[in-house]
Design a protein around this motif. Structure first.
Motif, PDB file in Angstrom:
ATOM      1  N   MET A   1      21.481  66.743 -54.015  1.00  0.00           N
ATOM      2  CA  MET A   1      22.317  65.572 -54.285  1.00  0.00           C
ATOM      3  C   MET A   1      21.518  64.478 -54.963  1.00  0.00           C
ATOM      4  O   MET A   1      21.992  63.836 -55.906  1.00  0.00           O
ATOM      5  CB  MET A   1      22.942  65.028 -52.992  1.00  0.00           C
TER       6      MET A   1
ATOM      7  N   HIS B   1      21.090  65.366 -58.426  1.00  0.00           N
ATOM      8  CA  HIS B   1      22.342  65.165 -59.144  1.00  0.00           C
ATOM      9  C   HIS B   1      22.611  63.685 -59.387  1.00  0.00           C
ATOM     10  O   HIS B   1      22.975  63.261 -60.493  1.00  0.00           O
ATOM     11  CB  HIS B   1      23.501  65.787 -58.359  1.00  0.00           C
TER      12      HIS B   1
ATOM     13  N   THR C   1      22.886  61.839 -62.948  1.00  0.00           N
ATOM     14  CA  THR C   1      24.180  61.309 -63.400  1.00  0.00           C
ATOM     15  C   THR C   1      24.043  60.029 -64.229  1.00  0.00           C
ATOM     16  O   THR C   1      24.540  59.978 -65.350  1.00  0.00           O
ATOM     17  CB  THR C   1      25.128  61.146 -62.199  1.00  0.00           C
TER      18      THR C   1
ATOM     19  N   PRO D   1      39.263  59.766 -55.367  1.00  0.00           N
ATOM     20  CA  PRO D   1      39.172  60.247 -56.756  1.00  0.00           C
ATOM     21  C   PRO D   1      40.489  60.119 -57.515  1.00  0.00           C
ATOM     22  O   PRO D   1      40.498  60.121 -58.739  1.00  0.00           O
ATOM     23  CB  PRO D   1      38.772  61.707 -56.607  1.00  0.00           C
TER      24      PRO D   1
ATOM     25  N   LYS E   1      36.517  69.203 -50.734  1.00  0.00           N
ATOM     26  CA  LYS E   1      36.917  68.121 -51.648  1.00  0.00           C
ATOM     27  C   LYS E   1      35.817  67.081 -51.763  1.00  0.00           C
ATOM     28  O   LYS E   1      35.465  66.645 -52.852  1.00  0.00           O
ATOM     29  CB  LYS E   1      38.183  67.425 -51.113  1.00  0.00           C
TER      30      LYS E   1
ATOM     31  N   LYS F   1      32.706  67.434 -50.932  1.00  0.00           N
ATOM     32  CA  LYS F   1      31.450  67.984 -51.421  1.00  0.00           C
ATOM     33  C   LYS F   1      31.340  67.952 -52.940  1.00  0.00           C
ATOM     34  O   LYS F   1      30.254  67.876 -53.498  1.00  0.00           O
ATOM     35  CB  LYS F   1      31.302  69.433 -50.940  1.00  0.00           C
ATOM     36  N   LYS F   2      32.514  68.067 -53.577  1.00  0.00           N
ATOM     37  CA  LYS F   2      32.512  68.056 -55.032  1.00  0.00           C
ATOM     38  C   LYS F   2      32.176  66.674 -55.572  1.00  0.00           C
ATOM     39  O   LYS F   2      31.875  66.502 -56.745  1.00  0.00           O
ATOM     40  CB  LYS F   2      33.872  68.521 -55.570  1.00  0.00           C
ATOM     41  N   ILE F   3      32.269  65.705 -54.653  1.00  0.00           N
ATOM     42  CA  ILE F   3      31.914  64.352 -55.054  1.00  0.00           C
ATOM     43  C   ILE F   3      30.441  64.146 -54.731  1.00  0.00           C
ATOM     44  O   ILE F   3      29.988  64.479 -53.647  1.00  0.00           O
ATOM     45  CB  ILE F   3      32.771  63.314 -54.276  1.00  0.00           C
ATOM     46  N   GLY F   4      29.749  63.642 -55.703  1.00  0.00           N
ATOM     47  CA  GLY F   4      28.318  63.459 -55.466  1.00  0.00           C
ATOM     48  C   GLY F   4      28.034  62.415 -54.402  1.00  0.00           C
ATOM     49  O   GLY F   4      28.890  61.624 -54.015  1.00  0.00           O
TER      50      GLY F   4
END
Lengths: 711, 137
Positions: free
Chosen positions: A495, A498, A502, A620, A666, A668-671
């Motif tokens: 993370m 990532h 980003t 989101p 859901k 987890k897909k968000i950083g």
């Protein structure tokens, strides 16, 4: 033997007088001759037998008998001769037997023609009547020489036969006697060896042995000395006889006395007369008032080493011991030596056994203690332990093992592992251990309560002292938490990587575009703006990471406290975030009154930016984000509320833990690094404030914090 | 070259999305989406020559979106470039398994991205030519 026999003949004990006298009597009465046997030294073996009145008359008086006595010296060379005594001619015959001469008078061969002067002389000297003597003398029958000579040969032959028979008889008798003695000795030896094997009491043993020696050898006393190797002295191990107690107090130096001499030289000794032997130690006799006459003393040997001596004292009724008895005593001594050695051995063995017993007991005690200690250690271990024997039957199970396998030790002991433990991977592990006698490791998933736990299972063979396989032991450690931490760590690193990339992506892209492409001034401004914003984002992320590392390393965060107006602070935060997301609308609500607080302004920005970016990130699909400030007398409250994904009930108290990230596809897909909220909470606590979350999954979240007002 | 080639881009990060847009829009017609779901819909709608999808996106991630596109006979011909901050082998493997044609790691260089895009178009061109040649013979 030859010498012995002669000695015995000398004492005339051998000669069977009774037989000879019978023969002699018969010869005299039938043949009417005189017979008498005189030994070489002149002593009379058998008296004269003559049935003539003359001899009878003379024999009647003491003095008359003296007349008939023959002087030894006169017989010296006689072999077969005629001699005149008391006016009578006698024929003497000699015979040699075993080197000794015997003289036998055989008959009267002649008379004096004129015996009167001789007879009157005899009458005068003896007081016997002359007339009677003369009358008897005249009546003597004279055997002619020739006849007598033949008779004498016969008589000598007869004598020889009788003597020979007597000797033979004597030999037989003494042989029998010797045999009897031999038997007695053998019996004594047998007895001794029987005793040796039947009792372990050394004193009693030696006593019995020596008593039988005394009995067989007809001795007054006996004793056993042993060598005290420390002082090289002899002491009485055992003494029999009347002075036993006194004797026992005494000690002899090596070489002192007969016993000391025998101990020193190792040679058996026969002393016929102790008083004449220079080796004899008088002090023992003096002390004990015992008179030692004859002694046999022999060494006691154990494996060729002299350990003492045995002695036998004084023949009962006088006399001396003979050499043959040395052998007997030696034999007995060797039996006594065996007894001593056996006893020593036995005592030694007993001591050793006792010692071993004690050692064993100590070891057992120690083992018992060790076993208990180890058992209680294993029992209280956090790891599950299960052990099975060679056949795969359970022999040990601790509490944790009972718990995770859902079994009890009491119900499992002695049962095959496969019957009790259902987990296949454990059983396969165990099979590996059994087959290869080597350690096997794997990870096992076992449900504990509602949660699946991960166990690191290690199975190892148990080897006995000889290194042979005796069973297997398995240890299962719950590594669920470690695994989770490990997973969290790698997720965190992912993370972070990532999250860093980003903002870096637009920075790199726009800076390159600006450099490489010919972009308009308007675009340059836009690009630079984006680069600037993303650089700030990167900076705050790095700031978070640094803060975390400071907190982690225990250094903590330092605050730069200043007093500022909280309303205007919130307004500026709002301005910054207002345009951060196109999908979200941020709505700020504040009281009219302005409130001043004392705080670290930058840290408060960190708090707000974390909460707001979370609110954006975790909704989101967009929506409203409400920033609401309230207050009471002491505190200022701020709430950041979104309409996003929300937090599941189970995760609510964990989201402030560092690195914790919700297990939701859901989300987890968000950083996110999982460090923002922990830092927020930390900062607020540093300000004596706190934060809480109110949320429901799918219905958005509200983060509400407070800090104290300035007083 | 009468008409510009169409590219659908998808990323949940607005500035990354705009960086992609600014990189590509000089040469291509760019359509942007902010998550996988939107991207799939946009591809189906616009039938682009290429889709550039970020892997980590809310709603539907890039891998899933790629799979969906490659399963659909209508969209399976659209080449996909996956874009991610993750550069690990396993991620790349996952990307190719989902049917992606290329992989670009963030942060990316715009020039490199352009090269990659052109490379893909050349490949598509080659394939088309081979198929046409076969048809002719």
């Amino acid at each position: 033997m030859e010498e012995n026999r002669t000695q015995q003949l000398d004492t005339a004990k051998v000669f069977n007088l009774r037989v000879w006298e019978g023969i002699q009597y018969k010869l005299s009465s039938v043949l009417g001759i005189a017979v008498k046997v005189i030994s070489e030294d002149g002593s009379v073996i058998t008296d004269e037998t003559n049935f003539s009145d003359f001899f009878r008359y003379l024999h009647a008086s003491e003095k008359g008998r003296q007349v008939l006595e023959i002087k030894p010296e006169e017989l010296k060379d006689a072999e077969k001769e005629v001699k005149v005594y008391a006016g009578l001619k006698y024929l003497f015959s000699s015979t040699y037997f075993y080197g000794k001469k015997f003289n036998i008078i055989v008959g009267v061969t002649g008379k004096s023609e004129k015996p009167q002067p001789l007879l009157s002389e005899i009458s005068e000297s003896t007081g016997l009547k002359y007339e009677e003597l003369l009358k008897a003398y005249e009546a003597i029958e004279v055997v002619p020489d020739e006849k007598i000579s033949k008779l004498s040969d016969l008589i000598v032959d007869l004598f020889n036969i009788v003597v020979e028979l007597s000797v033979q008889e004597h030999i037989t008798q003494s042989a029998n006697k010797a045999k009897e003695e031999e038997i007695a000795k053998m019996a004594a030896l047998m007895e001794a060896s029987v005793i040796i094997n039947s009792t372990r009491n050394l004193d009693q043993l030696l006593r019995i042995i020596m008593q039988s020696a005394e009995k067989v050898m007809q001795a007054e006393a006996s004793s056993v000395f042993l060598i005290d190797s420390s002082s090289n002295e002899l002491y009485f191990e055992m003494a029999t006889g009347p002075k036993e107690e006194e004797v026992k107090k005494l000690r002899l130096k090596m070489g002192e006395g007969i016993a000391g001499w025998v101990a020193y030289t190792g040679e058996s000794l026969l002393v016929p007369d102790a008083s004449q032997d220079p080796r004899f130690a008088k002090r023992v006799d003096e002390k004990t008032r015992f008179i030692t006459k004859s002694v046999i003393c022999v060494p006691l040997r154990v494996r060729n080493q002299i350990i003492g001596v045995v002695q036998v004292l004084n023949r009962i009724g006088g006399g001396t011991f003979n050499k043959s008895e040395i052998k007997f005593l030696e034999a007995l001594a060797s039996q006594a030596a065996i007894a001593i050695e056996n006893t020593n051995l036995y005592e030694h063995l007993e001591e050793r056994a006792e010692m071993l017993n004690k050692e064993l007991k100590d070891a057992m005690d120690k083992l018992g203690f060790e076993k208990m200690r180890i058992e209680s250690m294993i029992k209280s271990m956090d790891d599950a332990v299960v052990a099975a024997d060679r056949e795969g039957k359970i022999v040990m199970l601790n509490r944790v093992a009972e718990d995770i396998f859902g079994i009890t030790a009491a119900n499992s002991y002695g049962k095959p592992l496969a019957d009790v433990i259902k987990d296949r991977s454990i059983l396969e592990n165990y099979k590996v251990v059994t087959a290869l006698k080597s350690t096997a490791k794997n990870e096992v998933k076992i449900k504990r309560g509602n949660k699946e736990h991960i166990f690191a299972a290690v199975f190892a063979p148990i080897l006995d002292d000889r290194g042979e396989y005796a069973g297997g032991v398995g240890v299962l450690r719950d590594v669920t938490e470690i695994k989770e931490l490990d997973k969290m760590k790698s997720e965190f690193l992912n993370m972070v990587s990532h999250e860093l990339r980003t903002p870096l992506t637009p920075i790199q892209a726009y800076s390159e575009l600006m450099l490489v492409r010919n972009v308009s001034e308007e675009k340059v401004k836009k690009y630079a703006d984006i680069i600037n914003k993303e650089t700030q984002r990167l900076g705050s992320l790095i700031g978070d990471l640094l803060d975390l590392s400071r907190i982690e390393s225990g250094k903590g965060l330092s605050l730069a406290i200043e007093e500022f107006d909280f309303k205007s602070f919130l307004s500026s935060v709002y301005e910054t975030f207002r345009s951060a997301s196109a999908k979200h609308k941020i709505i700020l609500t504040m009281p009219d009154k302005s409130e001043k607080i004392k705080a670290d302004r930058n840290k408060m920005i960190q708090v707000m930016s974390n909460l707001l970016s979370n609110a954006i990130k975790y909704s989101p699909d967009g929506g409203n984000i409400y920033i609401t400030m309230t207050e009471n007398e002491d505190r200022v409250y701020v709430s950041v509320k979104d309409e996003g994904l929300g937090v599941a009930k189970g995760d609510l108290d964990k989201i402030f833990e560092k690195f914790y990230r919700v297990e939701n596809e859901k989300v987890k897909k968000i950083g996110g690094t999982g460090i923002g909220l922990p830092i927020v909470k930390y900062i607020l606590e540093l300000h004596n404030g706190d934060i809480e979350v109110i949320s429901e999954e799918g219905k958005g979240s509200e983060f509400k914090f407070y800090i104290p007002k300035v007083k | 070259m009468s008409e510009k080639k169409k590219i659908v881009i998808a990323d949940d990060e607005p500035f990354i999305l705009s960086a992609l847009q600014d990189t590509l829009s000089d040469e291509y017609a760019v359509f942007s989406a902010s998550n996988g779901k939107e991207a799939v819909a946009l591809v189906a709608k616009t039938m682009p020559d290429l889709a550039i999808l970020d892997v980590m996106m809310p709603e539907m991630d890039g891998l899933e979106a790629c799979k969906v596109l490659k399963k659909d006979s209508a969209t399976k011909g659209v080449p996909v470039i996956l874009l991610t901050a993750k550069g690990q082998i396993t991620d790349i493997e996952k990307g190719f398994k989902s049917g992606a044609d290329a992989y670009v790691v963030k942060p990316f260089s715009p020039a490199r991205l352009m090269e990659k895009v052109e490379e893909i178009f050349e490949k598509v061109q080659m394939r088309k030519k081979i198929i046409e040649d076969k048809k002719k013979s």
